[in-house]
Each structure stands twice: as C-alpha cells, then as structure tokens.
Design a protein around this motif. Structure first.
Motif, PDB file in Angstrom:
ATOM      1  N   THR A   1       0.789  -1.007  -0.370  1.00 50.86           N
ATOM      2  CA  THR A   1      -0.105  -0.011  -0.099  1.00 50.86           C
ATOM      3  C   THR A   1       0.829   1.057   0.316  1.00 50.86           C
ATOM      4  O   THR A   1       0.661   2.719  -0.146  1.00 50.86           O
ATOM      5  CB  THR A   1      -0.720  -0.118   1.105  1.00 50.86           C
ATOM      6  OG1 THR A   1      -0.142  -0.210   1.750  1.00 50.86           O
ATOM      7  CG2 THR A   1      -2.287  -1.244   1.324  1.00 50.86           C
ATOM      8  N   CYS A   2       1.916   1.276  -0.352  1.00 53.90           N
ATOM      9  CA  CYS A   2       3.221   2.244   0.205  1.00 53.90           C
ATOM     10  C   CYS A   2       2.973   2.712  -1.572  1.00 53.90           C
ATOM     11  O   CYS A   2       2.781   1.748  -2.245  1.00 53.90           O
ATOM     12  CB  CYS A   2       3.843   2.274   0.347  1.00 53.90           C
ATOM     13  SG  CYS A   2       4.267   1.914   2.480  1.00 53.90           S
ATOM     14  N   SER A   3       3.544   3.889  -1.246  1.00 57.19           N
ATOM     15  CA  SER A   3       3.873   4.945  -2.893  1.00 57.19           C
ATOM     16  C   SER A   3       4.821   4.780  -3.356  1.00 57.19           C
ATOM     17  O   SER A   3       6.375   4.636  -2.944  1.00 57.19           O
ATOM     18  CB  SER A   3       3.388   6.316  -3.248  1.00 57.19           C
ATOM     19  OG  SER A   3       2.029   5.817  -2.884  1.00 57.19           O
ATOM     20  N   VAL A   4       5.879   3.684  -4.499  1.00 59.68           N
ATOM     21  CA  VAL A   4       6.100   3.900  -4.980  1.00 59.68           C
ATOM     22  C   VAL A   4       7.193   5.438  -5.668  1.00 59.68           C
ATOM     23  O   VAL A   4       6.277   5.894  -6.779  1.00 59.68           O
ATOM     24  CB  VAL A   4       7.305   2.633  -6.161  1.00 59.68           C
ATOM     25  CG1 VAL A   4       8.461   2.779  -6.505  1.00 59.68           C
ATOM     26  CG2 VAL A   4       7.149   1.180  -5.075  1.00 59.68           C
ATOM     27  N   VAL A   5       7.982   5.738  -5.475  1.00 61.51           N
ATOM     28  CA  VAL A   5       8.724   6.697  -6.588  1.00 61.51           C
ATOM     29  C   VAL A   5       8.948   6.722  -7.135  1.00 61.51           C
ATOM     30  O   VAL A   5      10.620   6.655  -6.393  1.00 61.51           O
ATOM     31  CB  VAL A   5       8.577   8.228  -5.206  1.00 61.51           C
ATOM     32  CG1 VAL A   5       9.328  10.014  -6.092  1.00 61.51           C
ATOM     33  CG2 VAL A   5       8.286   8.506  -4.348  1.00 61.51           C
ATOM     34  N   VAL A   6       9.342   7.073  -8.390  1.00 66.20           N
ATOM     35  CA  VAL A   6      10.484   7.345  -9.454  1.00 66.20           C
ATOM     36  C   VAL A   6      10.187   8.689  -9.964  1.00 66.20           C
ATOM     37  O   VAL A   6       9.448   9.411 -10.079  1.00 66.20           O
ATOM     38  CB  VAL A   6       9.382   5.789 -10.402  1.00 66.20           C
ATOM     39  CG1 VAL A   6      10.285   6.286 -11.770  1.00 66.20           C
ATOM     40  CG2 VAL A   6       9.359   4.801 -10.305  1.00 66.20           C
ATOM     41  N   SER A   7      10.896   9.435  -9.953  1.00 61.00           N
ATOM     42  CA  SER A   7      11.281  10.095 -10.966  1.00 61.00           C
ATOM     43  C   SER A   7      11.668  10.298 -11.965  1.00 61.00           C
ATOM     44  O   SER A   7      11.271   9.491 -13.461  1.00 61.00           O
ATOM     45  CB  SER A   7      13.500  10.251 -10.632  1.00 61.00           C
ATOM     46  OG  SER A   7      13.865  10.118 -11.182  1.00 61.00           O
ATOM     47  N   ARG A   8      11.281  11.291 -12.736  1.00 64.36           N
ATOM     48  CA  ARG A   8      11.103  11.453 -14.328  1.00 64.36           C
ATOM     49  C   ARG A   8      11.868  11.035 -14.874  1.00 64.36           C
ATOM     50  O   ARG A   8      11.671  10.772 -16.210  1.00 64.36           O
ATOM     51  CB  ARG A   8      10.557  13.006 -14.096  1.00 64.36           C
ATOM     52  CG  ARG A   8       9.244  12.911 -13.745  1.00 64.36           C
ATOM     53  CD  ARG A   8       8.348  15.650 -14.125  1.00 64.36           C
ATOM     54  NE  ARG A   8       8.296  15.014 -15.594  1.00 64.36           N
ATOM     55  CZ  ARG A   8       7.966  16.179 -15.974  1.00 64.36           C
ATOM     56  NH1 ARG A   8       7.711  17.456 -15.140  1.00 64.36           N
ATOM     57  NH2 ARG A   8       7.560  16.647 -17.343  1.00 64.36           N
ATOM     58  N   ARG A   9      13.302  11.078 -14.303  1.00 64.93           N
ATOM     59  CA  ARG A   9      14.495  10.531 -15.501  1.00 64.93           C
ATOM     60  C   ARG A   9      14.647   9.086 -15.883  1.00 64.93           C
ATOM     61  O   ARG A   9      14.114   8.568 -16.737  1.00 64.93           O
ATOM     62  CB  ARG A   9      15.248  11.606 -15.282  1.00 64.93           C
ATOM     63  CG  ARG A   9      16.530  12.841 -14.678  1.00 64.93           C
ATOM     64  CD  ARG A   9      17.148  13.601 -14.782  1.00 64.93           C
ATOM     65  NE  ARG A   9      17.439  15.028 -14.625  1.00 64.93           N
ATOM     66  CZ  ARG A   9      18.148  15.346 -14.712  1.00 64.93           C
ATOM     67  NH1 ARG A   9      19.394  14.754 -13.554  1.00 64.93           N
ATOM     68  NH2 ARG A   9      18.523  15.961 -14.532  1.00 64.93           N
ATOM     69  N   TRP A  10      14.100   8.573 -14.318  1.00 66.10           N
ATOM     70  CA  TRP A  10      14.239   7.228 -14.852  1.00 66.10           C
ATOM     71  C   TRP A  10      12.640   6.947 -15.751  1.00 66.10           C
ATOM     72  O   TRP A  10      12.914   5.588 -15.935  1.00 66.10           O
ATOM     73  CB  TRP A  10      14.218   6.776 -12.906  1.00 66.10           C
ATOM     74  CG  TRP A  10      15.434   6.642 -12.603  1.00 66.10           C
ATOM     75  CD1 TRP A  10      15.861   7.592 -11.637  1.00 66.10           C
ATOM     76  CD2 TRP A  10      16.365   6.097 -12.537  1.00 66.10           C
ATOM     77  NE1 TRP A  10      17.499   7.221 -11.031  1.00 66.10           N
ATOM     78  CE2 TRP A  10      17.221   5.861 -12.045  1.00 66.10           C
ATOM     79  CE3 TRP A  10      16.384   4.974 -13.896  1.00 66.10           C
ATOM     80  CZ2 TRP A  10      18.442   4.927 -12.034  1.00 66.10           C
ATOM     81  CZ3 TRP A  10      18.240   3.916 -13.810  1.00 66.10           C
ATOM     82  CH2 TRP A  10      18.363   4.192 -13.376  1.00 66.10           C
TER      83      TRP A  10
END
Length: 146
Positions: free
Chosen positions: A61-70
């Motif tokens: 249920t946690c969010s995974v943060v992926v940068s726009r570059r990735w």
C-alpha cells in the motif's frame, strides 16, 4: 529478512519488528520485506499501525516514487527492445541454421531464439508500461503540488 554483517560473518535472521516501531512499517513486495520510509503513507488515514498491519496482509500500500528521468529511461529501454529484437528476429528467420529439410522444418535454433525474442519483447513492453505509468504519476503529483 536476512542481514549480513560484513565479510566472513554469516547472515542472521532478524527478529520480527514490534508493532509501533519504525521497522513495523514494512511492505511486502514479492515476499521481500522492505522499509518504505514514509510510515504515514503506508496505511489509510485514521487507521492505527496495528490495524494497518493486520488489514494489509500481502498487499503493498505504499507509494513508489520514480523520478521523471527514470521514467523516461524505462520508456527508452522498452522502445530499444522493440527496435532491436524484431531486427534480430528477421536475421534469425533468414539464417540457414533455422530451417531443416530444405527450409520446411524449423530447427531448435529457431525455436530457442524465438523464445528469447518473445521473452525480451514482453519484458521490454512491461518496462515501457511501468515507465509510462511512472511518468503519468509524476506528472499528476507535480500538478497536485501547484
């Protein structure tokens, strides 16, 4: 979860975290426990930690943060797969080792490479889809901040 304490030591199994501790806010992804780092986002608002631990058994249920570059990198990897592998498929198809009996019966050489190509295209597609979803989520998150 296994921890390794340096060279020459043996991995030890860690003690399960106590409810309410920082380590208790873990998420299970493919059977591997990891710490999210954002305890407040791991459970629904107004839910106690103990109740959240019970209610989310097996769910992430946690969010995974992926940068726009990735995100762009992931999309490019998927595109690269679709540029390279079809060209390789044509080369394999035209290779003399792909066919037996005068070009009428496929050989194991062709089947193995066909499987490799299909798997690579499926993985490339999945990676590109994840990249697109990450890009859209980052864009949505950026818009929400404004």
């Amino acid at each position: 979860m296994l921890h390794h304490h340096g060279e020459g030591s043996t991995p030890e199994r860690s003690v399960p975290p106590k409810p309410g501790s920082a380590r208790a806010d873990r998420v299970e992804v493919l059977g591997v426990a990891s710490t999210c780092g954002f305890p407040h986002s791991c459970r629904p608002a107004g839910t106690s930690l103990a109740r959240a631990e019970d209610s989310r058994a097996g769910r992430h249920t946690c969010s995974v943060v992926v940068s726009r570059r990735w995100a762009v990198f992931l999309v490019l990897v998927g595109v690269w797969s679709w540029v390279i592998w079809p060209r390789f498929a044509v080369a394999i198809w035209n290779d003399d080792r792909s066919w037996a009996n005068g070009g009428s019966t496929p050989t194991s050489f062709l089947w193995v490479h066909a499987l490799l190509i299909a798997a690579s295209l499926a993985i490339g597609t999945a990676v590109a889809v994840l990249g697109i979803r990450a890009w859209l989520a980052a864009r949505k998150q950026l818009a929400a901040r404004k």
